[in-house]
Design an enzyme around this catalytic site. Structure first.
Site, mmCIF file in Angstrom:
data_model
loop_
_atom_site.group_PDB
_atom_site.id
_atom_site.type_symbol
_atom_site.label_atom_id
_atom_site.label_comp_id
_atom_site.label_asym_id
_atom_site.label_seq_id
_atom_site.Cartn_x
_atom_site.Cartn_y
_atom_site.Cartn_z
ATOM 1 N N MET A 108 0.788 -1.231 0.000
ATOM 2 C CA MET A 108 0.000 0.000 0.000
ATOM 3 C C MET A 108 0.829 1.295 0.000
ATOM 4 O O MET A 108 0.333 2.349 0.393
ATOM 5 C CB MET A 108 -0.966 0.002 1.199
ATOM 6 C CG MET A 108 -1.984 -1.128 1.138
ATOM 7 S SD MET A 108 -2.898 -1.201 -0.434
ATOM 8 C CE MET A 108 -3.985 0.208 -0.217
ATOM 9 N N ASN A 125 2.685 -5.072 -10.527
ATOM 10 C CA ASN A 125 1.628 -4.709 -9.586
ATOM 11 C C ASN A 125 0.293 -5.135 -10.165
ATOM 12 O O ASN A 125 0.169 -5.296 -11.379
ATOM 13 C CB ASN A 125 1.633 -3.188 -9.370
ATOM 14 C CG ASN A 125 0.590 -2.745 -8.364
ATOM 15 O OD1 ASN A 125 0.409 -3.383 -7.320
ATOM 16 N ND2 ASN A 125 -0.114 -1.661 -8.665
ATOM 17 N N HIS A 127 -3.794 -3.901 -10.083
ATOM 18 C CA HIS A 127 -4.667 -2.790 -9.683
ATOM 19 C C HIS A 127 -6.108 -3.176 -10.004
ATOM 20 O O HIS A 127 -6.376 -3.684 -11.101
ATOM 21 C CB HIS A 127 -4.253 -1.524 -10.451
ATOM 22 C CG HIS A 127 -5.053 -0.331 -10.050
ATOM 23 N ND1 HIS A 127 -4.888 0.295 -8.832
ATOM 24 C CD2 HIS A 127 -6.059 0.328 -10.685
ATOM 25 C CE1 HIS A 127 -5.744 1.298 -8.745
ATOM 26 N NE2 HIS A 127 -6.471 1.334 -9.852
ATOM 27 N N GLU A 192 -8.691 -11.192 -10.331
ATOM 28 C CA GLU A 192 -7.301 -10.898 -9.944
ATOM 29 C C GLU A 192 -6.556 -12.194 -9.620
ATOM 30 O O GLU A 192 -5.399 -12.370 -10.004
ATOM 31 C CB GLU A 192 -7.258 -9.982 -8.708
ATOM 32 C CG GLU A 192 -7.771 -8.579 -8.954
ATOM 33 C CD GLU A 192 -7.612 -7.697 -7.714
ATOM 34 O OE1 GLU A 192 -6.602 -7.798 -7.012
ATOM 35 O OE2 GLU A 192 -8.523 -6.887 -7.454
HETATM 36 C C1 GRF Z 1 -6.258 -5.994 -4.483
HETATM 37 O O1 GRF Z 1 -7.543 -5.550 -4.818
HETATM 38 C C2 GRF Z 1 -5.235 -5.447 -5.441
HETATM 39 O O2 GRF Z 1 -5.752 -5.236 -6.723
HETATM 40 C C3 GRF Z 1 -4.864 -4.120 -4.832
HETATM 41 O O3 GRF Z 1 -4.903 -4.335 -3.453
HETATM 42 C C4 GRF Z 1 -5.782 -5.418 -3.160
HETATM 43 C C5 GRF Z 1 -4.967 -6.393 -2.386
HETATM 44 O O4 GRF Z 1 -5.724 -7.488 -1.933
HETATM 45 N N1 GRF Z 1 -3.583 -3.661 -5.322
HETATM 46 P P1 GRF Z 1 -5.004 -8.721 -1.303
HETATM 47 O O5 GRF Z 1 -4.160 -8.206 -0.153
HETATM 48 O O6 GRF Z 1 -4.171 -9.361 -2.363
HETATM 49 O O7 GRF Z 1 -6.105 -9.605 -0.815
#
Ligand code: GRF
Length: 218
Positions: A108, A125, A127, A192
């Site tokens: 973050m 990364n 997103h 994702e």
């Molecule tokens: C995900 O939605 C990702 O796209 C963003 O942060 C979130 C992380 O989720 N960058 P996690 O920690 O992988 O569950």
């Protein structure tokens, strides 16, 4: 003492030697990290996760690492007097791992210039939006608020600006009339977890070539 040539594998015969060294940076729950760990343990990625680095002590991603036997380094942002000193310590921790690939999985913070330059073309990364739309925080909330009918996720290489590097993969999902931020986030997250391991696999197979802003999948 002479080594028994028959039992000592040469570097180029050792399948482990071909595996890419992956490090993951995470700050939170780490579900994308888990998706990558699962793909690694199934053998679908030619890589090894050599370390998880987190800026948040005790975050759930560190528990996931421990359950999977992945070593953890915590570089606690709050224990440094400035962003510069934090970034220096983070860069040192990253360099020590000699990674082929750095995966940001819910990390973050914005990586500083020195780190991005040190691992140029080797940091990825994910997103939760179809970039270049809705960069930054709360991408799903931005998408709902804007009224788009299609949302999704983007895996991209990291450059010195936020959410702006060359795009590797994108996957879209519909935005449904009754969606709120949570429902949409859940639908995107499901994609994702498929996209990110696949992008890592492509990298580890040497199938990603960056040409300016364009990433060719070979
Ligand atoms: C995900 O939605 C990702 O796209 C963003 O942060 C979130 C992380 O989720 N960058 P996690 O920690 O992988 O569950």
């Amino acid at each position: 003492m002479k080594r028994d040539k028959a039992t000592v594998p040469r570097q180029d015969e050792d399948p482990g030697a071909m595996k890419k060294r992956i490090i993951v940076l995470a700050s939170g729950r780490g579900s994308n990290f888990q998706a990558i760990l699962d793909a690694l343990s199934k053998g679908s990625i030619q890589g090894t996760c050599v370390r998880l680095i987190s800026d948040v002590p005790g975050c759930y991603a560190t528990d996931r690492a421990k359950y999977s036997g992945v070593p953890v380094t915590v570089v606690d942002y709050r224990s440094f007097p400035s962003k510069e000193t934090y970034e220096k310590a983070l860069l040192f921790a990253m360099q020590e791992c000699r990674p082929d690939l750095v995966v940001l999985a819910g990390y973050m913070r914005i990586l500083g210039r020195d780190i991005v330059r040190s691992f140029h073309g080797k940091i990825m990364n994910i997103h939760p939006a179809l970039l270049p739309s809705f960069p930054g925080l709360h991408a799903q909330r931005q998408a709902i608020g804007y009224g788009v009918k299609v949302a999704g996720c983007t895996v991209h290489f990291v450059d010195e600006m936020m959410d702006s590097g060359p795009i590797i993969l994108q996957k879209c999902v519909p935005v449904l009339p009754d969606d709120d931020e949570d429902l949409l986030s859940e639908r995107i997250l499901h994609e994702e977890h498929r996209c990110y391991p696949y992008a890592v696999k492509l990298f580890c197979d040497g199938r990603l070539k960056i040409e300016g802003r364009i990433v060719r999948v070979l």
